[in-house]
Scaffold this active site. Structure first.
Site, mmCIF file in Angstrom:
data_model
loop_
_atom_site.group_PDB
_atom_site.id
_atom_site.type_symbol
_atom_site.label_atom_id
_atom_site.label_comp_id
_atom_site.label_asym_id
_atom_site.label_seq_id
_atom_site.Cartn_x
_atom_site.Cartn_y
_atom_site.Cartn_z
ATOM 1 N N THR A 1 11.222 -3.804 -6.247
ATOM 2 C CA THR A 1 11.272 -4.660 -5.160
ATOM 3 C C THR A 1 11.539 -6.085 -5.358
ATOM 4 O OG1 THR A 1 8.678 -4.659 -5.389
ATOM 5 C CG2 THR A 1 9.658 -3.135 -3.927
ATOM 6 N N HIS B 1 6.254 -7.674 -12.535
ATOM 7 C CA HIS B 1 5.282 -8.613 -12.831
ATOM 8 C C HIS B 1 3.837 -8.245 -13.533
ATOM 9 C CE1 HIS B 1 2.975 -7.163 -9.315
ATOM 10 N NE2 HIS B 1 4.427 -7.163 -8.690
ATOM 11 N N HIS C 1 2.285 -5.020 -12.522
ATOM 12 C CA HIS C 1 2.753 -3.945 -13.343
ATOM 13 C C HIS C 1 2.179 -3.743 -14.666
ATOM 14 C CE1 HIS C 1 6.113 -4.811 -10.383
ATOM 15 N NE2 HIS C 1 5.551 -3.525 -9.879
ATOM 16 N N LYS D 1 -0.357 -2.196 2.175
ATOM 17 C CA LYS D 1 0.524 -3.150 2.809
ATOM 18 C C LYS D 1 0.226 -3.400 4.218
ATOM 19 C CE LYS D 1 2.770 -3.687 -0.957
ATOM 20 N NZ LYS D 1 1.778 -3.254 -2.094
ATOM 21 N N ARG E 1 7.831 -3.264 4.909
ATOM 22 C CA ARG E 1 8.653 -3.883 3.969
ATOM 23 C C ARG E 1 10.304 -4.462 4.542
ATOM 24 N NH1 ARG E 1 7.172 -3.034 -2.225
ATOM 25 N NH2 ARG E 1 5.224 -2.443 -1.895
ATOM 26 N N GLN F 1 7.267 10.891 -2.561
ATOM 27 C CA GLN F 1 6.829 10.487 -3.772
ATOM 28 C C GLN F 1 6.328 11.958 -4.390
ATOM 29 O OE1 GLN F 1 4.223 7.033 -4.494
ATOM 30 N NE2 GLN F 1 2.989 7.940 -5.964
ATOM 31 N N ASP G 1 -4.423 2.371 -5.564
ATOM 32 C CA ASP G 1 -3.855 2.610 -4.165
ATOM 33 C C ASP G 1 -2.659 3.576 -4.046
ATOM 34 O OD1 ASP G 1 -1.985 1.424 -6.017
ATOM 35 O OD2 ASP G 1 -0.984 0.231 -4.489
ATOM 36 N N LYS H 1 -6.904 -13.037 -6.057
ATOM 37 C CA LYS H 1 -6.262 -12.129 -6.558
ATOM 38 C C LYS H 1 -5.634 -12.132 -7.778
ATOM 39 C CE LYS H 1 -2.391 -9.298 -4.597
ATOM 40 N NZ LYS H 1 -1.089 -9.074 -4.202
ATOM 41 N N LYS I 1 -1.644 -13.950 -9.556
ATOM 42 C CA LYS I 1 -1.009 -14.864 -9.106
ATOM 43 C C LYS I 1 -1.731 -16.138 -9.643
ATOM 44 C CE LYS I 1 1.197 -13.118 -5.660
ATOM 45 N NZ LYS I 1 0.969 -12.443 -4.265
ATOM 46 N N THR I 2 -0.711 -17.175 -9.690
ATOM 47 C CA THR I 2 -1.167 -18.566 -10.358
ATOM 48 C C THR I 2 -0.559 -19.689 -9.507
ATOM 49 O OG1 THR I 2 -1.481 -19.961 -11.934
ATOM 50 C CG2 THR I 2 0.417 -18.389 -12.102
#
Length: 420
Positions: free
Chosen positions: A42, A47, A50, A84, A88, A175, A196, A231, A234-235
């Site tokens: 995606t 990131h 993962h 989500k 998307r 899937q 999830d 979360k 994230k920074t």
């Protein structure tokens, strides 16, 4: 394959849900099991979200099992609705193909596709989903699932109220078909994923049971939560990427070194290959003196080295120490680029006056000459970490680090970069 492996995964807190735990543990103890995790492209990089699944593949490989990294070239064109809030964006085939390639390159840093005894396998579900005809899909896959079964999945239920397209609703069937395909082509019996993914994974196990009369297994890892409720991954609102071009090794290192005290030991268990005994020893020291930040230092060292290599880790430490001590002069141009990424910068022109007062105004660091003089006199202006209080001072060749940069600091924390 020791029986200790599955126990260790549980001790590290890496097992959230598992189908038929006793049977899976027996299988893992007795033979080399093929297992897979899917990574939908995606973006052009994986990131930090993962990282846990990638390291799980590595853990299994180190224990004699065969990991299959499935790049979702096909499913990536559809979009997984799991947890989500909205649909998307759909991406073009070429975009997804490019992303799939860069994901493969990243994965090969963590799992070994050339190992002599149990090489990892790379697959791309576009290879079978891209060729599949709709009639075949509806007959071979769709007939195995009732709408009630599909609607009962948490990931679908959460979206029914706000709306879910048929495209995303059908995602779990795609899937499930991946699992069937990997069983047929590779003998894959186990699918791993984040918590999830439980609904999608169990759909795959159901399809294996109905179509092949085979028992497949599913195992999910916990969703990573942070003690402060923000979360994970994230920074300052930005994702932490594994690609050093998108998130520099210094920023990456900083992300881990700033881990909350309450999370540090848990993350050592999740994200490092230190043994549980080594982690227990670190925890003991850490509890005795939290201010030493020994757990965060070990965490940042292990994960930065794992993702970016020893040299990048050393460089990140060097930058951090220089910024902390104010000893900026020892930094190279490359280190300054990393350490001051995102800091306001100004390209010094050849005709710019290099008098400090003038330059502070031209570069937009000070609003006026009066303010610039005041700050210099009050000792609030630093050039490359050294205080300058001379109103007539000018920048000289010695102030250009690597002939390229000068770092100006105003007050305690405001940094600016002059580029030559």
């Amino acid at each position: 394959m020791g029986s200790a492996f599955f126990e260790e995964l549980k001790s590290r807190g890496l097992v959230h849900q598992v189908t038929d735990e006793a049977a899976l543990e027996k299988q893992l103890n007795e033979e080399s099991v093929k297992l897979y995790i899917g990574f939908d492209p995606t973006a052009d990089s994986l990131h930090i979200g993962h990282l846990l699944p990638i390291l799980m593949l590595r853990r299994f490989q180190q224990n004699g099992h065969v990991p299959i990294a499935l790049v979702g070239g096909g499913t990536g064109m559809i979009g997984d609705p799991s947890f989500k809030d909205q649909e998307r964006q759909l991406n073009t085939l070429n975009t997804v193909k490019d992303w799939a390639q860069s994901i493969k390159d990243q994965l090969s840093r963590f799992i070994d596709f050339d190992d002599e005894t149990n090489p990892a396998i790379l697959a791309n579900n576009y290879d079978w989903l891209g060729e599949m005809k709709l009639i075949d899909f509806l007959r071979d896959v769709g007939k195995n699932f009732t709408i009630n079964y599909m609607m009962s999945k948490e990931s679908v239920k959460r979206r029914i109220e706000s709306g879910i397209s048929y495209t995303e609703f059908a995602y779990q069937l795609l899937q499930a078909y991946d699992f069937l395909n990997l069983y047929d082509s590779e003998g894959c019996l186990l699918q791993l994923g984040g918590s999830d993914q439980w609904g999608n994974i169990t759909s795959g196990i159901e399809l294996l049971r109905r179509e092949r009369e085979v028992q497949g297994f599913g195992l999910t890892m916990p969703l990573i939560t942070k003690a402060d409720g923000t979360k994970f991954g994230k920074t300052e609102g930005n994702a932490v990427w594994l690609d050093p071009e998108k998130t520099t090794p210094y920023e990456f290192y900083q992300f881990w070194i700033n881990t909350d005290d309450r999370d540090a030991v848990k993350f050592l268990k999740y994200f490092t290959f230190l043994s549980l005994d080594e982690i227990a020893a670190i925890e003991k020291d850490f509890v005795a003196s939290p201010e030493s930040r020994v757990a965060q230092k070990a965490l940042a060292k292990e994960v930065t080295t794992l993702v970016h290599g020893e040299a990048a880790y050393q460089q990140a430490v060097h930058i951090s120490e220089a910024l902390f001590s104010g000893e900026i002069k020892g930094l190279s141009a490359a280190e300054i680029q990393q350490g001051f990424k995102g800091v306001p910068s100004y390209q010094v022109q050849s005709d710019d006056d290099l008098q400090l007062v003038e330059l502070l105004v031209t570069a937009g660091i000070e609003a006026s000459k009066r303010q610039a003089r005041e700050d210099i006199q009050n000792g609030a202006i630093y050039v490359n970490g050294e205080r300058r209080q001379d109103l007539t001072a000018a920048l000289t060749a010695e102030d250009k680090l690597d002939n390229r940069y000068t770092v100006i600091r105003r007050g305690k924390k405001k940094y600016f970069l002059l580029e030559f």
